[in-house]
Motif scaffolding. Structure first.
Motif, PDB file in Angstrom:
ATOM      1  N   THR A 183      -0.734   3.763   0.726  1.00 34.75           N
ATOM      2  CA  THR A 183      -1.974   4.447   1.157  1.00 34.75           C
ATOM      3  C   THR A 183      -2.904   4.876  -0.151  1.00 34.75           C
ATOM      4  O   THR A 183      -3.717   5.602   0.017  1.00 34.75           O
ATOM      5  CB  THR A 183      -1.569   5.744   1.750  1.00 34.75           C
ATOM      6  N   GLY A 219      -5.492   4.347  -3.328  1.00 35.03           N
ATOM      7  CA  GLY A 219      -6.889   3.958  -3.268  1.00 35.03           C
ATOM      8  C   GLY A 219      -7.156   2.652  -4.151  1.00 35.03           C
ATOM      9  O   GLY A 219      -6.250   2.223  -4.774  1.00 35.03           O
ATOM     10  N   GLU A 247     -11.660   5.801   3.762  1.00 36.33           N
ATOM     11  CA  GLU A 247     -11.497   4.371   4.025  1.00 36.33           C
ATOM     12  C   GLU A 247     -12.122   2.994   3.068  1.00 36.33           C
ATOM     13  O   GLU A 247     -11.469   2.061   2.787  1.00 36.33           O
ATOM     14  CB  GLU A 247     -11.556   3.770   5.778  1.00 36.33           C
ATOM     15  N   LYS A 273     -10.051   2.229  -0.060  1.00 39.33           N
ATOM     16  CA  LYS A 273      -8.681   1.706   0.237  1.00 39.33           C
ATOM     17  C   LYS A 273      -8.769  -0.008   0.380  1.00 39.33           C
ATOM     18  O   LYS A 273      -9.694  -0.404   0.711  1.00 39.33           O
ATOM     19  CB  LYS A 273      -7.948   2.162   1.457  1.00 39.33           C
TER      20      LYS A 273
END
Length: 241
Positions: free
Chosen positions: A133, A135, A201, A204
């Motif tokens: 999870t 970045g 998002e 990511k």
């Protein structure tokens, strides 16, 4: 010693998130939300309602989490918080349709949901690279090295702070007995969650599905649209009444 990837660290924060959720539920329903705004008298089968919501959350979390993992080249089961909330909403809305419930029943879950994300994402952060999870690489001053020598966006903290801010706003509005927030607090929380998560998002390393958007981008857009439609529907119902 690194603070990332310690054994059972995610489980510790999962328990902390559950406790924070229960505390937020007790505090808001007992002390902050007026009795007339509570949905207890609108749910005819509260036990089945809870089971439906839980099953929907589990199915959504597993489905979207695993789908995103496969799209990103990881052949393993996944678990997604945004998928969980989407699954819970879909299951509850279906339950309400079958049982004839037309009004909102989510206000009691607004603060617990915000608290769960705010605390739970800390577990994702301290789990480091294993949690998948983290970045994308960045040069910002607050970048975090999770152990591989690459400074990355701490997107878990972005999300934690965003939902902690929503929790503070919810409490303020409940204390003020704000009728709009008492009626739409759950939808506003879901909409804010979808909006802020949509932004993170982009930071990511997940595989894209449509242009620059990954699977979770699309789920987040669905949550924002759901929140907007439900708030609009409630406003129209009040106008007609």
């Amino acid at each position: 010693m690194s603070y990332f990837g310690l054994p059972y660290i995610h489980a510790v924060f999962d328990v902390a998130a559950w406790l924070a959720s229960m505390a937020a539920f007790w505090w808001t329903t007992r002390l902050l939300i007026p009795a007339e705004a509570l949905p207890a008298n609108r749910v005819t089968h509260p036990g089945l309602y809870a089971v439906t919501a839980g099953a929907g959350a589990l199915c959504g979390a597993m489905f979207f989490g695993t789908a995103n993992a496969l799209l990103s080249g990881m052949h393993a089961l996944g678990f997604s918080m945004v998928g969980g909330i989407a699954g819970a909403i879909a299951a509850v809305e279906a339950f309400k349709r079958f049982t004839g419930i037309r009004s909102s029943t989510g206000i009691v879950f607004a603060a617990p949901f915000a608290a769960t994300v705010a605390v739970g994402r800390l577990g994702c952060f301290f789990s480091g690279l294993a949690d998948f999870t983290y970045g994308t690489p960045t040069g910002v001053p607050w970048a975090v090295d999770f152990g591989d020598g690459i400074p990355r966006h701490p997107v878990q903290l972005y999300e934690s702070l965003a939902m902690a801010a929503m929790l503070v706003v919810l409490i303020q509005r409940f204390v003020a007995r704000d009728p709009f927030w008492l009626k739409n607090g759950f939808y506003l929380t879901v909409g804010w969650y979808g909006l802020q998560r949509f932004v993170w998002e982009f930071f990511k390393p997940y595989a894209t599905l449509a242009g620059p958007f990954n699977l979770f981008h699309l789920v987040c857009l669905g949550l924002v649209l759901y929140a907007a439609v439900m708030i609009r529907r409630g406003s129209r119902a009040c106008t007609m009444a």
